[in-house]
Design an enzyme around this catalytic site. Structure first.
Site, PDB file in Angstrom:
ATOM      1  N   ILE A 217       0.415  -2.298   6.657  1.00 39.33           N
ATOM      2  CA  ILE A 217       1.080  -1.424   7.616  1.00 39.33           C
ATOM      3  C   ILE A 217       1.541  -0.123   6.954  1.00 39.33           C
ATOM      4  O   ILE A 217       1.461   0.947   7.548  1.00 39.33           O
ATOM      5  CB  ILE A 217       2.265  -2.159   8.267  1.00 39.33           C
ATOM      6  CG1 ILE A 217       1.738  -3.301   9.139  1.00 39.33           C
ATOM      7  CG2 ILE A 217       3.098  -1.204   9.115  1.00 39.33           C
ATOM      8  CD1 ILE A 217       2.829  -4.123   9.804  1.00 39.33           C
ATOM      9  N   CYS A 218       2.000  -0.226   5.703  1.00 42.98           N
ATOM     10  CA  CYS A 218       2.469   0.987   5.027  1.00 42.98           C
ATOM     11  C   CYS A 218       1.308   1.961   4.807  1.00 42.98           C
ATOM     12  O   CYS A 218       1.476   3.176   4.892  1.00 42.98           O
ATOM     13  CB  CYS A 218       3.138   0.638   3.700  1.00 42.98           C
ATOM     14  SG  CYS A 218       2.081  -0.252   2.546  1.00 42.98           S
TER      15      CYS A 218
END
Length: 440
Positions: A217-218
């Protein structure tokens, strides 16, 4: 040439069914009571009392609807949110070229109702999540012919939740609605019978399915490097961004709707342009947003027949039903194998819902989220986290306010060893997976 009236029932149509329900046999259930001319109980149940829900009107669904209608079932509901495409016509035989663009559920229901006298198939063009719990309580059995793992997890979780368990842990059998699940992929397929809270559920065997491709997600949010990252950003963040204009309700995003998919493509393309990434195409956007599985008509027919056979056996007691999994492989011949999936201890749906997760005390919430998202036991899609009565990380309208927590470690968020983090996800309706934290 005289045209046959399809509204007239054919003489002897139910002759083969009557041979099964009017006499006992070595495989019949101990509770089986054959029909007689004076008391045709089983046939009355099939044709008047039992309601069956079919989820999916595609390759499997068309076969299932046909089989049920020709097995005596008359009260059938079918749910499918898709419309008919030209590519469907080679195997989804209830559809014709004139039907392209129309609702699969509606066209399939009309075809069956017109062909089989007295059959009442009621179509619904919607998502299964759009129906209330009370809607599902009316069915004797549910048959799923879906190619979506997420949808199968959802209906499995719902049927488990509908089972009433008293304070002593005893199950009310009247609230148990069996789920017959079928699936195909090329020349391979499977059928299984799930008795919610009695036998293993779909979630118990989730690890048998290969986890979907996932991205950190990052990386998606901050440093995208490939076109897929941009498309995932549009799915995860673009749909939730209130500043981005959308010609549809983002909560009802439909990856089968060309307008919705075109918006997703344009959103991903703009994201890619901002990071000088090449390669975002409409076709790739479809490939990332949809999990397209190859389908073969013969495999669909075999698996649908197995599913309907189990439904018929369960509803008539004419034979013992599958315990509880059958796999089929037609790649190099014809091979089938049956075995029993056992209930999984700690299953997120039918188990205790408490799982111990070891985690580095100094790592941040972003890393914790990635750890549980990529864990094959859960295969979360859009998890939300709560701990100690507080929102730690949320999807939807609270997403923006909880994003800063991703850079904090768990102790900074007030989570000590032994505390529980409750994880909710759209794939698990009304169920929160409780994770007990153990620092390592």
């Amino acid at each position: 040439m005289e045209t046959m009236d399809t509204n007239l029932d054919l003489p002897g149509r139910w002759m083969d069914i009557e041979k099964i329900i009017k006499r006992s046999g070595p495989f019949a259930s101990p509770d089986f009571q054959p029909d007689t001319k004076e008391t045709p109980r089983i046939m009355n149940n099939l044709q008047n009392d039992f309601k069956v829900l079919v989820i999916g009107a595609g390759g499997l669904g068309c076969e299932i609807l046909k089989n049920l209608a020709l097995s005596g079932f008359r009260n059938i509901d079918v749910i499918d949110m898709d419309t008919i495409d030209v590519s469907n016509l080679n195997r989804q035989f209830l559809f014709r070229r004139k039907d392209v663009g129309k609702s699969k559920a509606e066209v399939a229901a009309a075809f069956i109702n017109n062909r089989i006298t007295g059959c009442n198939v009621t179509p619904y063009k919607c998502r299964i999540q759009d129906k209330e719990e009370d809607y599902y309580r009316q069915f004797k059995i549910v048959i799923a012919g879906l190619d979506s793992i997420e949808a199968r997890r959802w209906i499995n979780g719902l049927l488990v939740n509908l089972v009433v368990v008293d304070e002593n842990g005893d199950i009310d059998p009247e609230t148990v609605i069996p789920l017959v699940d079928g699936g195909t992929e090329g020349f391979k397929g499977q059928a299984r019978v799930i008795l919610p809270r009695i036998s293993s559920c779909f979630e118990c065997s989730l690890e048998a399915f290969p986890p979907q491709v996932s991205y950190a997600i990052c990386t998606i949010a901050n440093t995208p490097r490939v076109p897929e990252h941009c498309i995932q950003w549009a799915l995860l963040f673009g749909l939730q961004d209130a500043t981005l204009e959308k010609p549809f309700d983002p909560k009802k995003f439909d990856n089968d709707n060309p307008d919705h998919m075109n918006w997703l493509f344009e959103c991903a393309k703009k994201r890619a342009e901002n990071f000088n990434i090449q390669g975002v195409t409409y076709k790739l956007t479809q490939g990332v947003a949809k999990n397209i599985i190859p389908a073969i008509a013969s495999t669909n027919a075999i698996i649908a027949a197995a599913c309907c056979n189990e439904a018929f056996k369960f509803c008539t007691d004419s034979s013992g039903y599958l315990n509880n999994y059958m796999m089929y492989n037609g790649l190099n011949g014809v091979y089938t194998f049956t075995f029993e999936y056992e209930m999984k201890e700690g299953c997120a749906v039918c188990g205790t819902n408490i799982v111990t997760v070891e985690f580095n005390k100094t790592a941040n919430l972003q890393e914790f989220l990635e750890k549980i998202t990529t864990d094959s036991r859960f295969q979360f899609k859009k998890p939300s986290l709560r701990a100690n009565g507080k929102n730690i990380f949320m999807q939807g309208i609270l997403h923006a306010s909880t994003v800063p927590n991703l850079e904090k470690n768990l102790p900074q968020l007030g989570i000590e060893e032994g505390d529980e983090i409750t994880v909710t996800d759209p794939a698990l309706p009304g169920i929160g997976v409780r994770m007990k934290v153990k620092y390592c």
